[in-house]
Write a protein that holds these residues in place. Structure first.
Motif, PDB file in Angstrom:
ATOM      1  N   ARG A 161      45.496  34.487  30.661  1.00 24.20           N
ATOM      2  CA  ARG A 161      45.408  35.815  31.274  1.00 24.20           C
ATOM      3  C   ARG A 161      44.748  36.753  30.276  1.00 24.20           C
ATOM      4  O   ARG A 161      45.129  36.775  29.112  1.00 24.20           O
ATOM      5  CB  ARG A 161      46.806  36.310  31.646  1.00 24.20           C
ATOM      6  CG  ARG A 161      47.403  35.567  32.803  1.00 24.20           C
ATOM      7  CD  ARG A 161      48.775  36.131  33.195  1.00 24.20           C
ATOM      8  NE  ARG A 161      49.248  35.491  34.405  1.00 24.20           N
ATOM      9  CZ  ARG A 161      49.963  34.374  34.424  1.00 24.20           C
ATOM     10  NH1 ARG A 161      50.307  33.786  33.292  1.00 24.20           N
ATOM     11  NH2 ARG A 161      50.342  33.852  35.564  1.00 24.20           N
TER      12      ARG A 161
ATOM     13  N   THR B  24      41.849  34.459  33.651  1.00 26.87           N
ATOM     14  CA  THR B  24      42.396  35.155  34.810  1.00 26.87           C
ATOM     15  C   THR B  24      42.557  36.627  34.469  1.00 26.87           C
ATOM     16  O   THR B  24      43.258  36.973  33.519  1.00 26.87           O
ATOM     17  CB  THR B  24      43.761  34.565  35.210  1.00 26.87           C
ATOM     18  OG1 THR B  24      43.567  33.201  35.567  1.00 26.87           O
ATOM     19  CG2 THR B  24      44.363  35.319  36.383  1.00 26.87           C
ATOM     20  N   HIS B  25      41.899  37.481  35.252  1.00 29.12           N
ATOM     21  CA  HIS B  25      42.012  38.919  35.060  1.00 29.12           C
ATOM     22  C   HIS B  25      42.723  39.509  36.274  1.00 29.12           C
ATOM     23  O   HIS B  25      42.166  39.520  37.380  1.00 29.12           O
ATOM     24  CB  HIS B  25      40.633  39.554  34.895  1.00 29.12           C
ATOM     25  CG  HIS B  25      40.694  41.037  34.780  1.00 29.12           C
ATOM     26  ND1 HIS B  25      40.235  41.874  35.755  1.00 29.12           N
ATOM     27  CD2 HIS B  25      41.195  41.822  33.807  1.00 29.12           C
ATOM     28  CE1 HIS B  25      40.443  43.127  35.391  1.00 29.12           C
ATOM     29  NE2 HIS B  25      41.030  43.116  34.221  1.00 29.12           N
ATOM     30  N   ASN B  26      43.961  39.934  36.069  1.00 31.73           N
ATOM     31  CA  ASN B  26      44.724  40.622  37.120  1.00 31.73           C
ATOM     32  C   ASN B  26      44.352  42.103  37.049  1.00 31.73           C
ATOM     33  O   ASN B  26      44.540  42.748  36.019  1.00 31.73           O
ATOM     34  CB  ASN B  26      46.221  40.414  36.906  1.00 31.73           C
ATOM     35  CG  ASN B  26      46.600  38.972  37.112  1.00 31.73           C
ATOM     36  OD1 ASN B  26      46.436  38.429  38.184  1.00 31.73           O
ATOM     37  ND2 ASN B  26      47.078  38.330  36.061  1.00 31.73           N
TER      38      ASN B  26
ATOM     39  N   MET C 241      44.584  27.836  31.613  1.00 28.66           N
ATOM     40  CA  MET C 241      44.465  29.209  32.106  1.00 28.66           C
ATOM     41  C   MET C 241      44.987  30.195  31.074  1.00 28.66           C
ATOM     42  O   MET C 241      46.057  29.991  30.514  1.00 28.66           O
ATOM     43  CB  MET C 241      45.239  29.380  33.411  1.00 28.66           C
ATOM     44  CG  MET C 241      45.029  30.741  34.076  1.00 28.66           C
ATOM     45  SD  MET C 241      46.154  32.029  33.526  1.00 28.66           S
ATOM     46  CE  MET C 241      47.447  31.866  34.708  1.00 28.66           C
TER      47      MET C 241
ATOM     48  N   LEU D 190      38.903  35.224  38.768  1.00 31.48           N
ATOM     49  CA  LEU D 190      38.952  34.003  37.963  1.00 31.48           C
ATOM     50  C   LEU D 190      37.552  33.718  37.450  1.00 31.48           C
ATOM     51  O   LEU D 190      36.579  33.777  38.211  1.00 31.48           O
ATOM     52  CB  LEU D 190      39.426  32.807  38.797  1.00 31.48           C
ATOM     53  CG  LEU D 190      40.800  32.887  39.432  1.00 31.48           C
ATOM     54  CD1 LEU D 190      41.102  31.588  40.173  1.00 31.48           C
ATOM     55  CD2 LEU D 190      41.864  33.174  38.392  1.00 31.48           C
TER      56      LEU D 190
ATOM     57  N   PHE E  44      42.685  39.980  41.736  1.00 30.42           N
ATOM     58  CA  PHE E  44      42.416  39.282  40.490  1.00 30.42           C
ATOM     59  C   PHE E  44      41.046  38.620  40.552  1.00 30.42           C
ATOM     60  O   PHE E  44      40.454  38.471  41.621  1.00 30.42           O
ATOM     61  CB  PHE E  44      43.513  38.248  40.170  1.00 30.42           C
ATOM     62  CG  PHE E  44      43.599  37.095  41.131  1.00 30.42           C
ATOM     63  CD1 PHE E  44      42.918  35.905  40.876  1.00 30.42           C
ATOM     64  CD2 PHE E  44      44.380  37.171  42.273  1.00 30.42           C
ATOM     65  CE1 PHE E  44      43.011  34.828  41.747  1.00 30.42           C
ATOM     66  CE2 PHE E  44      44.486  36.108  43.148  1.00 30.42           C
ATOM     67  CZ  PHE E  44      43.796  34.922  42.885  1.00 30.42           C
TER      68      PHE E  44
ATOM     69  N   GLU F  51      40.132  28.652  32.120  1.00 29.54           N
ATOM     70  CA  GLU F  51      40.172  29.598  33.228  1.00 29.54           C
ATOM     71  C   GLU F  51      40.647  30.934  32.680  1.00 29.54           C
ATOM     72  O   GLU F  51      41.758  31.046  32.166  1.00 29.54           O
ATOM     73  CB  GLU F  51      41.137  29.111  34.306  1.00 29.54           C
ATOM     74  CG  GLU F  51      41.364  30.112  35.419  1.00 29.54           C
ATOM     75  CD  GLU F  51      42.485  29.693  36.363  1.00 29.54           C
ATOM     76  OE1 GLU F  51      43.137  30.597  36.905  1.00 29.54           O
ATOM     77  OE2 GLU F  51      42.709  28.483  36.548  1.00 29.54           O
TER      78      GLU F  51
END
Length: 128
Positions: free
Chosen positions: A9, A58-60, A7, A41, A39, A56
């Motif tokens: 970010r 991950t965009h918060n 993962m 994914l 978020f 992966e």
């Protein structure tokens, strides 16, 4: 047991998806928004997840920036020809941070590229 995914970010999901798919040639395997958690994914890879590991992304939604820190090293990708891969990546707008060449005190040829968030990706010729 088997490795499923790594993962990362990311600040700008679309820029990251473009890099991993258009520049590195991966496929978008799946993507889902989670409005309650704010978020998204997105999973990218060269193979279906049942056949190989993925990344992966991950965009918060409420985070504009991340600090990479000094613990992260790199993700390694096997390529047939490191020099040719660097040329393809540069032609597609990717950033090569270490041109193809031998690793110090070794005959292994490698190069490094960087994704839009500054994550390092090592390119290696797969060993027999």
């Amino acid at each position: 047991m088997r490795l499923l995914h790594t993962m990362l970010r990311v600040r700008d999901l679309e820029a990251s998806l473009s890099f991993y798919t258009d520049v590195l040639g991966m496929r978008l395997l799946r993507k889902k928004d989670y409005p309650g958690g704010k978020f998204t994914l997105a999973f990218v890879g060269y193979q279906d997840e049942k056949d190989g590991a993925a990344i992966e992304l991950t965009h918060n939604w409420d985070v504009d920036d991340y600090e990479l820190g000094n613990a992260y090293g790199h993700i390694a990708i096997a390529v047939d020809d490191v020099c040719a891969a660097c040329e393809r990546i540069k032609a597609a707008g990717g950033k090569v941070t270490r041109e193809a060449g031998p690793m110090k005190e070794s005959t292994t040829v490698l190069a490094f590229v960087e994704d839009p968030d500054g994550y390092k990706i090592e390119l290696l010729t797969e060993k027999e």
